[in-house]
Design an enzyme around this catalytic site. Sequence first.
Site, PDB file in Angstrom:
ATOM      1  N   ARG A  82     -17.548  -2.668 -18.891  1.00 57.56           N
ATOM      2  CA  ARG A  82     -17.436  -2.024 -20.196  1.00 57.56           C
ATOM      3  C   ARG A  82     -17.421  -0.511 -19.987  1.00 57.56           C
ATOM      4  O   ARG A  82     -17.964   0.004 -19.003  1.00 57.56           O
ATOM      5  CB  ARG A  82     -18.620  -2.385 -21.089  1.00 57.56           C
ATOM      6  CG  ARG A  82     -18.742  -3.857 -21.435  1.00 57.56           C
ATOM      7  CD  ARG A  82     -19.946  -4.073 -22.347  1.00 57.56           C
ATOM      8  NE  ARG A  82     -20.092  -5.454 -22.760  1.00 57.56           N
ATOM      9  CZ  ARG A  82     -20.868  -6.349 -22.146  1.00 57.56           C
ATOM     10  NH1 ARG A  82     -21.558  -5.981 -21.066  1.00 57.56           N
ATOM     11  NH2 ARG A  82     -20.945  -7.588 -22.594  1.00 57.56           N
ATOM     12  N   LYS A  91     -25.288  -4.781 -22.150  1.00 55.13           N
ATOM     13  CA  LYS A  91     -25.834  -4.806 -23.497  1.00 55.13           C
ATOM     14  C   LYS A  91     -27.235  -5.391 -23.492  1.00 55.13           C
ATOM     15  O   LYS A  91     -27.531  -6.340 -22.773  1.00 55.13           O
ATOM     16  CB  LYS A  91     -24.935  -5.634 -24.413  1.00 55.13           C
ATOM     17  CG  LYS A  91     -23.613  -4.957 -24.749  1.00 55.13           C
ATOM     18  CD  LYS A  91     -22.839  -5.766 -25.770  1.00 55.13           C
ATOM     19  CE  LYS A  91     -21.564  -5.053 -26.201  1.00 55.13           C
ATOM     20  NZ  LYS A  91     -20.798  -5.820 -27.207  1.00 55.13           N
ATOM     21  N   HIS A 138     -11.093  -0.513 -22.766  1.00 61.36           N
ATOM     22  CA  HIS A 138     -11.363  -1.898 -23.132  1.00 61.36           C
ATOM     23  C   HIS A 138     -10.156  -2.792 -22.853  1.00 61.36           C
ATOM     24  O   HIS A 138     -10.313  -3.976 -22.508  1.00 61.36           O
ATOM     25  CB  HIS A 138     -11.753  -1.983 -24.615  1.00 61.36           C
ATOM     26  CG  HIS A 138     -12.663  -3.135 -24.912  1.00 61.36           C
ATOM     27  ND1 HIS A 138     -13.897  -3.279 -24.298  1.00 61.36           N
ATOM     28  CD2 HIS A 138     -12.524  -4.208 -25.739  1.00 61.36           C
ATOM     29  CE1 HIS A 138     -14.479  -4.384 -24.737  1.00 61.36           C
ATOM     30  NE2 HIS A 138     -13.668  -4.967 -25.604  1.00 61.36           N
ATOM     31  N   ARG A 170     -10.325  -3.788 -19.316  1.00 67.22           N
ATOM     32  CA  ARG A 170     -11.320  -4.860 -19.152  1.00 67.22           C
ATOM     33  C   ARG A 170     -10.718  -6.207 -19.571  1.00 67.22           C
ATOM     34  O   ARG A 170     -10.913  -7.221 -18.900  1.00 67.22           O
ATOM     35  CB  ARG A 170     -12.561  -4.522 -19.977  1.00 67.22           C
ATOM     36  CG  ARG A 170     -13.625  -5.629 -20.060  1.00 67.22           C
ATOM     37  CD  ARG A 170     -14.848  -5.062 -20.791  1.00 67.22           C
ATOM     38  NE  ARG A 170     -15.698  -6.085 -21.373  1.00 67.22           N
ATOM     39  CZ  ARG A 170     -16.701  -6.684 -20.739  1.00 67.22           C
ATOM     40  NH1 ARG A 170     -16.938  -6.388 -19.481  1.00 67.22           N
ATOM     41  NH2 ARG A 170     -17.463  -7.577 -21.359  1.00 67.22           N
ATOM     42  N   HIS A 199     -21.113 -11.607 -20.766  1.00 65.50           N
ATOM     43  CA  HIS A 199     -21.171 -12.172 -22.110  1.00 65.50           C
ATOM     44  C   HIS A 199     -22.382 -13.078 -22.239  1.00 65.50           C
ATOM     45  O   HIS A 199     -22.584 -13.973 -21.412  1.00 65.50           O
ATOM     46  CB  HIS A 199     -19.911 -12.991 -22.411  1.00 65.50           C
ATOM     47  CG  HIS A 199     -18.690 -12.158 -22.615  1.00 65.50           C
ATOM     48  ND1 HIS A 199     -17.399 -12.657 -22.485  1.00 65.50           N
ATOM     49  CD2 HIS A 199     -18.548 -10.846 -22.935  1.00 65.50           C
ATOM     50  CE1 HIS A 199     -16.530 -11.689 -22.713  1.00 65.50           C
ATOM     51  NE2 HIS A 199     -17.198 -10.586 -22.993  1.00 65.50           N
ATOM     52  N   TYR A 209     -10.317 -15.533 -24.291  1.00 64.32           N
ATOM     53  CA  TYR A 209      -9.284 -15.277 -23.292  1.00 64.32           C
ATOM     54  C   TYR A 209      -8.433 -16.506 -23.009  1.00 64.32           C
ATOM     55  O   TYR A 209      -7.368 -16.404 -22.404  1.00 64.32           O
ATOM     56  CB  TYR A 209      -9.923 -14.763 -21.999  1.00 64.32           C
ATOM     57  CG  TYR A 209     -10.518 -13.395 -22.182  1.00 64.32           C
ATOM     58  CD1 TYR A 209      -9.699 -12.274 -22.266  1.00 64.32           C
ATOM     59  CD2 TYR A 209     -11.893 -13.226 -22.318  1.00 64.32           C
ATOM     60  CE1 TYR A 209     -10.244 -11.020 -22.472  1.00 64.32           C
ATOM     61  CE2 TYR A 209     -12.442 -11.975 -22.519  1.00 64.32           C
ATOM     62  CZ  TYR A 209     -11.607 -10.874 -22.596  1.00 64.32           C
ATOM     63  OH  TYR A 209     -12.160  -9.639 -22.822  1.00 64.32           O
TER      64      TYR A 209
END
Length: 300
Positions: A143, A167, A235, A238, A261, A270
């Site tokens: 990220r 995150k 992004h 990525r 994730h 995806y």
Amino acid sequence: MSAATEAFLAMLAAERGAAINTLAAYRRDLAGAEEAIGDLAIAPRDAVAGLSREWATLAPATVARKASALRQFFGFAIGEGWRRDDPSGVLPSPRTRRPLPKVLSHDAIATLFARAELEAASDEPRAVRQLALIELLYGSGLRASELVALPLHAVPRDAPFLTVTGKGGQTRLVPVGDRALEALARWVAVRPSLPASRYLFRSRGGTHLTRIRLFQIIKALAARADLDPSAISPHVLRHAFATHLLEGGADLRVLQTLLGHADIATTQIYTHVEPARLVALVNSRHPLAQPSLATRATSD
């Protein structure tokens, strides 16, 4: 903001390890609601229901985000004994569709990297830094926030892995390919030593490069490579990392780990970006696609 909402934000930071950007988003949403109906800890149910009118012109995704912030706050308020009722039921619940990620073709990636490598051949520090940045965005799927905040000690020494803080303060190991390792080594060799900074990609003030500056670097590089800058961002690189790995046969669970994730559902988006590949997969792997089976079915 009210003391109750400040306490809620403090809880998110201390107990859930919410990132700075996440906290800022919650603060904006809760402050906007309080501006409209007052202290959320004591706002009447009818006032909460009136927020639907306040949000009538907003996009469904924005409404969903704001409603989610309030639902979490009301749950916290009940737990703290500030409210006896839960007015969350009167908040709107719009259906949202996660947009498909933009995908760069292999040719576009090759063109972008060719330009970056050409510029880095000069060994000018900014050009070398630029190459290292895009190698990590596309080669490791970081990220933007993770990339710019990498500490200097994250540079791999004994093993080709980066320890990345993602995150919610969650850490994960991210593999670094040979190309990215070479680009990192080149950057460390020419990286100015002053002013002192603990960050790998530092700014002039000694802190780390900002996400906005990274965005600008990628857009400018795309323009110089005669690619559409509006189609390329950190992004998007990525996304290209994830999409091209899936094309190459990567397992979805492995990809989830690499991308950091928390939920496999986030990674599953995806699987929708390469419909042609999925059709080819069915045509080549399904039992009825095999001539021998089709022949047997006809004879039977």
